[in-house]
Motif scaffolding. Sequence first.
Motif, PDB file in Angstrom:
ATOM      1  N   HIS A   1      -2.502  -8.813  -6.290  1.00 29.50           N
ATOM      2  CA  HIS A   1      -1.511  -7.789  -6.228  1.00 29.50           C
ATOM      3  C   HIS A   1      -0.938  -7.240  -4.907  1.00 29.50           C
TER       4      HIS A   1
ATOM      5  N   HIS B   1       0.978  -3.806  -2.430  1.00 27.61           N
ATOM      6  CA  HIS B   1       1.364  -2.269  -2.404  1.00 27.61           C
ATOM      7  C   HIS B   1       2.770  -2.609  -1.603  1.00 27.61           C
TER       8      HIS B   1
ATOM      9  N   GLU C   1      -3.614  -0.913   3.222  1.00 27.64           N
ATOM     10  CA  GLU C   1      -4.877  -0.684   2.300  1.00 27.64           C
ATOM     11  C   GLU C   1      -5.995  -0.910   3.345  1.00 27.64           C
TER      12      GLU C   1
ATOM     13  N   HIS D   1      -3.201  -9.435  -2.210  1.00 31.67           N
ATOM     14  CA  HIS D   1      -4.540  -9.718  -1.859  1.00 31.67           C
ATOM     15  C   HIS D   1      -5.228  -9.411  -3.339  1.00 31.67           C
TER      16      HIS D   1
ATOM     17  N   PHE E   1      -5.096   4.292   1.399  1.00 30.89           N
ATOM     18  CA  PHE E   1      -3.719   4.070   1.805  1.00 30.89           C
ATOM     19  C   PHE E   1      -3.000   4.890   2.529  1.00 30.89           C
TER      20      PHE E   1
HETATM   21 MN    MN Z   1      -5.076  -3.258  -3.469  1.00 27.61          MN
END
Ligand code: MN
Length: 225
Positions: A117, A119, A124, A163, A179
Amino acid sequence: MAIVKNQSGSYVQFTVILIGLLLFPLPSRSSDPDPLQDFCIGDTKSEFSVNGFPCKPATKVTSDDFFFDGLSQEGNTSNLFGSNVTQANVVAFPGLNTLGISMNRVDFAPGGINPPHSHPRATETGVLINGKLLVGLITTGNVFYSKILSPGQMFVIPKGLVHFQMNVGEEKALTFTAFNSHLPGAVVVPRNLFASKPSVPDGVLTKAFQVDKRVIDEIKSKFGA
Ligand code: MN
Ligand code: GLV
């Protein structure tokens, strides 16, 4: 800014400005903007939509607005992936509104995976609390970086890169992630491609993955699509 006259007599100010902007670009932001006040507890029920949530009136703010208990419980990992992400973003914890930070708790059954996935709005970082975790990321140039982590070790995933984490130990694993956005968003690649509503056309998926429709149907069926 210089105004220059060319041979035909027309002004080329625009060109000069453009070159100036290319050589000295305006500063850009790589994370959420800074807050303009001490706090802005998000009024997540407001019908007004702004870049973030409007602030709850300061007179109604209490201590509870600055605390969140949502990451204290183990998540249920009895699912397809054997993992569970509990989010402490601005929607779950409105005290984070406009502060440019948030966290997740990720629980893993043995063999469980937090599938590939990305972001779109945040970098992160994470620390492993329990277990043995394979953490991997893939760059825009398709280079794969990975490491198996032990408790106390950290990782970082640059903003927007795909990742995953996979529990490669015999026991459960637990990690907390953080995050630089109050709402990082998550594009979970298998769900994004194979369980969108409405579905991505089969012709797109068969061509993109160079497989026939049976394979696509099988993958979609795993996600109830
Ligand atoms: Mn993640
Ligand atoms: C882990 O990758 C997470 O997004 O919490």
